[in-house]
Scaffold this motif. Structure first.
Motif, PDB file in Angstrom:
ATOM      1  N   LEU A   1       9.222  -3.780  -8.871  1.00 41.15           N
ATOM      2  CA  LEU A   1       8.301  -4.303  -7.856  1.00 41.15           C
ATOM      3  C   LEU A   1       8.916  -4.279  -6.467  1.00 41.15           C
ATOM      4  CD1 LEU A   1       5.431  -5.513  -7.774  1.00 41.15           C
ATOM      5  CD2 LEU A   1       6.481  -7.772  -7.891  1.00 41.15           C
ATOM      6  N   ALA A   2      10.250  -4.412  -6.399  1.00 41.18           N
ATOM      7  CA  ALA A   2      10.915  -4.430  -5.099  1.00 41.18           C
ATOM      8  C   ALA A   2      10.734  -3.114  -4.352  1.00 41.18           C
ATOM      9  CB  ALA A   2      12.403  -4.729  -5.285  1.00 41.18           C
ATOM     10  N   PHE A   3      10.586  -2.009  -5.094  1.00 41.62           N
ATOM     11  CA  PHE A   3      10.398  -0.723  -4.430  1.00 41.62           C
ATOM     12  C   PHE A   3       9.026  -0.627  -3.769  1.00 41.62           C
ATOM     13  CE2 PHE A   3      13.805   0.322  -7.403  1.00 41.62           C
ATOM     14  CZ  PHE A   3      14.664   1.019  -6.582  1.00 41.62           C
ATOM     15  N   LEU A   4       8.115  -1.537  -4.105  1.00 39.08           N
ATOM     16  CA  LEU A   4       6.804  -1.551  -3.466  1.00 39.08           C
ATOM     17  C   LEU A   4       6.788  -2.362  -2.173  1.00 39.08           C
ATOM     18  CD1 LEU A   4       4.478  -2.074  -6.580  1.00 39.08           C
ATOM     19  CD2 LEU A   4       4.847   0.039  -5.309  1.00 39.08           C
ATOM     20  N   ILE A   5       7.890  -3.056  -1.876  1.00 43.05           N
ATOM     21  CA  ILE A   5       7.915  -3.930  -0.698  1.00 43.05           C
ATOM     22  C   ILE A   5       7.622  -3.167   0.593  1.00 43.05           C
ATOM     23  CG2 ILE A   5       9.435  -5.353   0.747  1.00 43.05           C
ATOM     24  CD1 ILE A   5      10.652  -6.466  -1.793  1.00 43.05           C
ATOM     25  N   PRO A   6       8.194  -1.953   0.810  1.00 41.03           N
ATOM     26  CA  PRO A   6       7.842  -1.237   2.052  1.00 41.03           C
ATOM     27  C   PRO A   6       6.355  -0.956   2.202  1.00 41.03           C
ATOM     28  CG  PRO A   6       9.781  -0.257   1.038  1.00 41.03           C
ATOM     29  CD  PRO A   6       9.232  -1.236   0.043  1.00 41.03           C
ATOM     30  N   GLN A   7       5.628  -0.887   1.070  1.00 36.07           N
ATOM     31  CA  GLN A   7       4.190  -0.635   1.142  1.00 36.07           C
ATOM     32  C   GLN A   7       3.388  -1.921   1.321  1.00 36.07           C
ATOM     33  OE1 GLN A   7       3.181   2.428   1.103  1.00 36.07           O
ATOM     34  NE2 GLN A   7       4.821   3.598   0.135  1.00 36.07           N
TER      35      GLN A   7
ATOM     36  N   PHE B   1       3.804  -4.388   3.547  1.00 38.46           N
ATOM     37  CA  PHE B   1       3.665  -4.885   4.908  1.00 38.46           C
ATOM     38  C   PHE B   1       3.007  -3.826   5.790  1.00 38.46           C
ATOM     39  CE2 PHE B   1       7.327  -7.037   3.046  1.00 38.46           C
ATOM     40  CZ  PHE B   1       7.016  -8.366   3.304  1.00 38.46           C
ATOM     41  N   PRO B   2       2.317  -4.243   6.848  1.00 39.54           N
ATOM     42  CA  PRO B   2       1.721  -3.255   7.770  1.00 39.54           C
ATOM     43  C   PRO B   2       2.786  -2.330   8.339  1.00 39.54           C
ATOM     44  CG  PRO B   2       0.882  -5.463   8.227  1.00 39.54           C
ATOM     45  CD  PRO B   2       1.985  -5.627   7.231  1.00 39.54           C
ATOM     46  N   ASN B   3       2.533  -1.041   8.263  1.00 42.46           N
ATOM     47  CA  ASN B   3       3.531  -0.063   8.696  1.00 42.46           C
ATOM     48  C   ASN B   3       3.890  -0.203  10.165  1.00 42.46           C
ATOM     49  OD1 ASN B   3       3.633   1.034   6.155  1.00 42.46           O
ATOM     50  ND2 ASN B   3       2.215   2.684   6.584  1.00 42.46           N
TER      51      ASN B   3
ATOM     52  N   VAL C   1      12.303   8.261   3.368  1.00 41.55           N
ATOM     53  CA  VAL C   1      12.870   7.914   2.061  1.00 41.55           C
ATOM     54  C   VAL C   1      12.440   6.515   1.641  1.00 41.55           C
ATOM     55  CG1 VAL C   1      15.048   7.373   0.879  1.00 41.55           C
ATOM     56  CG2 VAL C   1      14.834   9.477   2.184  1.00 41.55           C
ATOM     57  N   SER C   2      12.327   5.602   2.584  1.00 36.80           N
ATOM     58  CA  SER C   2      11.920   4.237   2.244  1.00 36.80           C
ATOM     59  C   SER C   2      10.550   4.201   1.592  1.00 36.80           C
ATOM     60  CB  SER C   2      11.928   3.358   3.504  1.00 36.80           C
ATOM     61  OG  SER C   2      10.916   3.759   4.416  1.00 36.80           O
ATOM     62  N   HIS C   3       9.676   5.155   1.940  1.00 38.79           N
ATOM     63  CA  HIS C   3       8.372   5.255   1.289  1.00 38.79           C
ATOM     64  C   HIS C   3       8.433   6.145   0.059  1.00 38.79           C
ATOM     65  CE1 HIS C   3       5.256   3.259   3.805  1.00 38.79           C
ATOM     66  NE2 HIS C   3       6.240   3.256   4.673  1.00 38.79           N
ATOM     67  N   GLY C   4       9.214   7.211   0.128  1.00 38.14           N
ATOM     68  CA  GLY C   4       9.266   8.134  -0.995  1.00 38.14           C
ATOM     69  C   GLY C   4       9.903   7.544  -2.231  1.00 38.14           C
ATOM     70  N   LEU C   5      10.784   6.555  -2.064  1.00 35.76           N
ATOM     71  CA  LEU C   5      11.437   5.948  -3.228  1.00 35.76           C
ATOM     72  C   LEU C   5      10.442   5.270  -4.161  1.00 35.76           C
ATOM     73  CD1 LEU C   5      14.773   4.382  -1.909  1.00 35.76           C
ATOM     74  CD2 LEU C   5      14.488   6.201  -3.591  1.00 35.76           C
ATOM     75  N   VAL C   6       9.326   4.819  -3.633  1.00 33.23           N
ATOM     76  CA  VAL C   6       8.305   4.198  -4.492  1.00 33.23           C
ATOM     77  C   VAL C   6       7.861   5.181  -5.561  1.00 33.23           C
ATOM     78  CG1 VAL C   6       6.016   3.168  -4.551  1.00 33.23           C
ATOM     79  CG2 VAL C   6       7.545   2.683  -2.640  1.00 33.23           C
ATOM     80  N   TYR C   7       7.481   6.394  -5.143  1.00 35.09           N
ATOM     81  CA  TYR C   7       7.052   7.406  -6.107  1.00 35.09           C
ATOM     82  C   TYR C   7       8.231   7.895  -6.939  1.00 35.09           C
ATOM     83  CZ  TYR C   7       3.030   7.548  -2.975  1.00 35.09           C
ATOM     84  OH  TYR C   7       1.956   7.208  -2.208  1.00 35.09           O
ATOM     85  N   ALA C   8       9.364   8.124  -6.293  1.00 35.31           N
ATOM     86  CA  ALA C   8      10.496   8.722  -6.985  1.00 35.31           C
ATOM     87  C   ALA C   8      11.007   7.827  -8.107  1.00 35.31           C
ATOM     88  CB  ALA C   8      11.615   9.018  -5.980  1.00 35.31           C
ATOM     89  N   VAL C   9      11.229   6.553  -7.821  1.00 35.45           N
ATOM     90  CA  VAL C   9      11.808   5.658  -8.821  1.00 35.45           C
ATOM     91  C   VAL C   9      10.823   5.363  -9.933  1.00 35.45           C
ATOM     92  CG1 VAL C   9      12.734   3.344  -9.203  1.00 35.45           C
ATOM     93  CG2 VAL C   9      13.451   4.658  -7.209  1.00 35.45           C
TER      94      VAL C   9
END
Length: 280
Positions: free
Chosen positions: A116-122, A124-126, A154-162
């Motif tokens: 769930l922590a990998f979703l944190i960047p998503q 909050f408002p960008n 990368v901060s956004h791509g890690l959501v899909y990658a992980v």
């Protein structure tokens, strides 16, 4: 005559009429999906088009030459976008493969919270996030550089990658790796020879998702990269804000083509057994 009359029943009439609302619904869906695409394609070749004409008055490719001219910026923006997207994929997978393997194989405490922590960047408002990121990057001289843009992507791509890497490794039977180790292979050799090749379709799909996310990312590219790092989404925004619909449509088409191609590749590689394990 009697036989024909008996064949035409109210039930058959209702069944035939049922295709009318179906046709209307499918027609509206096709219009809302393909209508904007058709309008986009018309604008890419429209030399002259104004209201109230429903079709362009003059067709040509002069705007294509303008976009790809040395001063048009499209070649530089396309090159930067591809470089950033490729580097984003490399960094994201370098982090996601060990993280996904650990989350899939090890009994980690709070595993669900880690995912769930990998979703944190998503969450909050960008806009507010990237304003503060740009301020920090300016202080450490990463603002206006390709490495800075890559880190933001990368901060956004890690959501899909992980998440997809975790699902890909979870879909592989652990006994296959254990069998390789029982035959004398070390942990690294068993991973490289058995687990990684089996997970490769999911990892390929993960890489494609990250690539597309990076290619279309605007907000982070604008606050961290502009004006020194020109990207295709920034060129699209500039053309659209200046009411230059031809250049904006050509730029949008350049972004759309790889998205369609890669989504077809994703549909081939990302199987149902991998999707069923996302988040598990």
């Amino acid at each position: 005559m009697t036989h024909a009359t008996t064949m035409f029943t109210p039930a058959r009439a209702l069944s035939a009429l049922w295709w009318v609302p179906r046709g209307v619904i499918f027609g509206l869906m096709a219009f809302f999906i393909f209508g904007p695409l058709a309008n986009l394609l018309f604008w890419t070749v429209a030399e002259k088009w104004y209201f109230p004409h429903s079709l362009p008055l003059q067709y040509g490719f002069s705007y294509w030459a303008q976009v790809f001219a040395p001063r048009g910026g499209a070649v530089e923006s396309l090159t930067n976008s591809i470089i950033v997207a490729v580097l984003t994929v490399v960094v994201s997978l370098a982090l996601a493969i060990p993280a996904g393997y650990a989350l899939a194989r090890l009994k980690l405490p709070l595993r669900g919270l880690i995912l769930l922590a990998f979703l944190i960047p998503q969450a909050f408002p960008n806009l507010t996030v990237y304003v503060n990121v740009a301020r920090i990057f300016y202080e450490i001289r990463l603002n206006g550089t390709i490495p800075g843009v890559v880190l933001v992507h990368v901060s956004h791509g890690l959501v899909y990658a992980v998440w997809i890497a975790t699902a890909a490794f979870s879909a592989i039977d652990a006994e296959l790796e254990q069998a390789a180790r029982s035959m004398g292979a070390g942990p690294l050799r068993a991973f490289l020879d058995v687990t990684l090749p089996l997970a490769m379709p999911g990892l390929m799909a993960s890489a494609i998702f990250v690539f597309l996310e990076s290619l279309d990312e605007f907000t982070g590219s604008y606050f961290v990269g502009a004006p020194d790092v020109n990207m295709l989404p920034l060129l699209l925004y500039t053309a659209g804000a200046g009411d230059n619909y031809q250049i904006a449509s050509i730029t949008a088409l350049l972004l759309l083509i790889p998205s369609i191609v890669f989504m077809l590749v994703v549909e081939r590689f990302l199987k149902a057994d991998v999707l069923s394990r996302v988040g598990h």
